[in-house]
Each structure stands twice: as C-alpha cells, then as structure tokens.
Scaffold this motif. Sequence first.
Motif, PDB file in Angstrom:
ATOM      1  N   VAL A  24       0.939  -1.191  -0.130  1.00 15.88           N
ATOM      2  CA  VAL A  24       0.029   0.040   0.140  1.00 15.88           C
ATOM      3  C   VAL A  24       0.957   1.216   0.004  1.00 15.88           C
ATOM      4  CG1 VAL A  24      -1.666   1.383   1.201  1.00 15.88           C
ATOM      5  CG2 VAL A  24      -1.943  -1.032   1.029  1.00 15.88           C
ATOM      6  N   ARG A  25       1.918   1.348   0.867  1.00 19.75           N
ATOM      7  CA  ARG A  25       2.758   2.365   0.769  1.00 19.75           C
ATOM      8  C   ARG A  25       3.505   2.609  -0.418  1.00 19.75           C
ATOM      9  NH1 ARG A  25       3.337   0.278   6.130  1.00 19.75           N
ATOM     10  NH2 ARG A  25       5.555  -0.536   5.420  1.00 19.75           N
ATOM     11  N   PHE A  30      -1.762  -1.627  -5.344  1.00 15.32           N
ATOM     12  CA  PHE A  30      -3.002  -1.676  -4.567  1.00 15.32           C
ATOM     13  C   PHE A  30      -3.946  -0.600  -4.714  1.00 15.32           C
ATOM     14  CE2 PHE A  30      -1.728  -5.106  -1.264  1.00 15.32           C
ATOM     15  CZ  PHE A  30      -1.467  -5.942  -2.343  1.00 15.32           C
ATOM     16  N   PRO A  31      -5.117  -0.838  -5.040  1.00  5.83           N
ATOM     17  CA  PRO A  31      -6.199   0.676  -4.989  1.00  5.83           C
ATOM     18  C   PRO A  31      -6.171   1.303  -3.407  1.00  5.83           C
ATOM     19  CG  PRO A  31      -7.375  -1.263  -5.139  1.00  5.83           C
ATOM     20  CD  PRO A  31      -5.824  -1.582  -5.154  1.00  5.83           C
ATOM     21  N   PHE A  84      -2.121  -9.866  -4.627  1.00  9.86           N
ATOM     22  CA  PHE A  84      -1.050 -10.422  -4.310  1.00  9.86           C
ATOM     23  C   PHE A  84       0.140  -9.421  -3.536  1.00  9.86           C
ATOM     24  CE2 PHE A  84      -2.867 -12.706  -7.839  1.00  9.86           C
ATOM     25  CZ  PHE A  84      -2.903 -13.915  -7.325  1.00  9.86           C
ATOM     26  N   ALA A  85       0.966  -9.741  -2.291  1.00 15.77           N
ATOM     27  CA  ALA A  85       1.718  -9.048  -1.943  1.00 15.77           C
ATOM     28  C   ALA A  85       2.758  -9.562  -1.445  1.00 15.77           C
ATOM     29  CB  ALA A  85       1.022  -8.318  -0.432  1.00 15.77           C
ATOM     30  N   VAL A  86       3.992  -9.519  -1.902  1.00 21.61           N
ATOM     31  CA  VAL A  86       5.355  -9.957  -1.714  1.00 21.61           C
ATOM     32  C   VAL A  86       6.148  -9.053  -0.947  1.00 21.61           C
ATOM     33  CG1 VAL A  86       7.435 -11.085  -2.828  1.00 21.61           C
ATOM     34  CG2 VAL A  86       4.820 -11.468  -3.599  1.00 21.61           C
ATOM     35  N   SER A  87       6.754  -9.522   0.023  1.00 15.20           N
ATOM     36  CA  SER A  87       7.817  -8.612   0.778  1.00 15.20           C
ATOM     37  C   SER A  87       8.869  -7.942  -0.018  1.00 15.20           C
ATOM     38  CB  SER A  87       8.324  -9.547   1.943  1.00 15.20           C
ATOM     39  OG  SER A  87       9.371  -8.775   2.505  1.00 15.20           O
TER      40      SER A  87
END
Length: 163
Positions: A24-25, A30-31, A84-87
Amino acid sequence: MKIIVNKYEKKDINEMKNIWNEVVRDGNAFPQIEELTEVSAANFFDEQSFCGVAKDSESNIIVGLYILHPNNVGRCGHISNASFAVSSSVRGYGVGEILVKHCIEQARKLGFKILQFNAVVKSNTAALKLYKKLGFIQLGIIPNGFLLPNGTYEDIIPHYISL
C-alpha cells in the motif's frame, strides 16, 4: 529459500498486515490508500474467500500472501478476483509465481470459473510478465485508471484466465 503456501491463521495477521501495508505504501499496485491496523487486517483477511500465506520453510517467516474473493455477485459470482503482496526483501525470487499458481488452484477448488485482475498497473512490469507467462489474457487498457502517490495517473490493464 523453500516456499510453502498455506491458508492463513490468526497468528499470521500481524506479519500479513506488515507486508500488505508495504505494498500500500509503495503506491503502485493496490487501490487502497489507507494502511491496515491489526483490527482492520483481521476483519479484512477474514472476509475473503481464501487467504494464502507464503512462508520460507527454513526460517518460518512469512514472505508473501494473497487474498481471493468473488469479483462480483449473482450472475457474475463465478468470477474471482485476487490480490498479491510479496515482501520487498524477496521480490524477484519467484514468490509471486508460487502465490499465483496456488491461488489458481484454490479458485478452482472453490468453484470459480474465471480469475480476473481488474487493475494491473502498467508500470508493474514484473506482474505483467508473470501473468503472460502463466497464460492470462489481457483485456485492453484503461487509460489513467490508477492514481499514483505523486498525483499522476497510470494506465491499468485488466487480465483474466479461465479456470
């Protein structure tokens, strides 16, 4: 690094929240604009049809996650949507591909017929390359469909794959 993906557990929420909020940051995928709190994260992840969590089996650290849910209701309820979110610490190591493949299988198991991504940002070249590799079909371009953190707009490219 050996990645395993499982359904999330309540104990995973804080790590999931941290990775989600990192994306998000970053402001280019992402919306969402608002970051999740531990309470809002618990509610958000619990509302999904499925949340997959990718862990490094050697360190047992969560390195990525995805959410899966219906894209719409009623007559379009057979179409799923995912994020999907990946570090950032493991981007470029194939975690995203593992997550997308796992998501496709879960969507099938849940009875969805299509997996659709509504807003793949044009500058997200890693995602675009991965989706092409996995056989997703691009639906066209929506000009200026995504607001970037600097106040400019970027095109989005919807994708889908039949399950």
